[in-house]
Design a protein around this motif. Sequence first.
Motif, short mmCIF file in Angstrom:
data_model
loop_
_atom_site.label_atom_id
_atom_site.label_comp_id
_atom_site.label_asym_id
_atom_site.label_seq_id
_atom_site.Cartn_x
_atom_site.Cartn_y
_atom_site.Cartn_z
N THR A 59 1.80 25.45 16.03
CA THR A 59 3.10 24.81 16.19
C THR A 59 3.10 23.85 17.38
OG1 THR A 59 4.03 26.61 17.54
CG2 THR A 59 4.32 26.77 15.16
N GLN A 100 -1.47 30.96 15.56
CA GLN A 100 -0.24 30.51 14.92
C GLN A 100 0.65 29.76 15.92
OE1 GLN A 100 1.59 33.89 12.94
NE2 GLN A 100 -0.38 34.45 12.05
N ARG A 101 0.70 30.23 17.15
CA ARG A 101 1.50 29.56 18.17
C ARG A 101 0.93 28.17 18.48
NH1 ARG A 101 5.80 27.92 20.26
NH2 ARG A 101 6.07 28.16 22.50
N PRO A 154 0.65 20.02 16.19
CA PRO A 154 0.81 19.76 14.75
C PRO A 154 -0.32 18.88 14.21
CG PRO A 154 2.36 18.46 16.02
CD PRO A 154 1.68 19.37 16.99
#
Length: 185
Positions: free
Chosen positions: A140, A136-137, A143
Amino acid sequence: MIPVALDPARVPIALVGNGPLAARRLSQLREGGGDPLVYSPEPDAEFAALAGDRLVRALPFTAELDAVRVLFVMGLEPAVEKSLAELARSRGVLVNVEDVIPLCDFHSPSVVRRGDLLLTISTGGRSPTLASLVRQRLETLFPESWGDRIRVIAALRDRLRGEGASMSAVAKATKDLIAREGWLP
């Protein structure tokens, strides 16, 4: 653990199972370019629909396992999973039984896919939750626009190599492009 990126166009894959984990794995395999054979004696409606015409409503036999090199197993009774893993392994097939570390020859990493950029995270099966949090990190930090960036970098590389540039010149031009565009802080 040794990381490996597998080309599903060259390595036959099968999936045996049922339920949401099997559906998720099938989707992941297809996102990676795979079109595995799918075996499920009693598939739920969602999994059967997702598998489509690749679904065989049975467990694979020895001859069917001889046609694959990698087997994913999940959502079956533990005794069936163990028996299937042992049979496959006896045929020289690499096996992953979801969340059963002693039955796994390999573990599937958590994946961030941005076009041809593939970022993977693995804890060797020890903490799927940590792998998910790191994924998930990375999502970000990298992208969707990275898919386009990879195409730009590849075009630069192809052009320079076509002009006869050395690998070190291509590497320098690539680093310069990434720095000029500010793609990596």
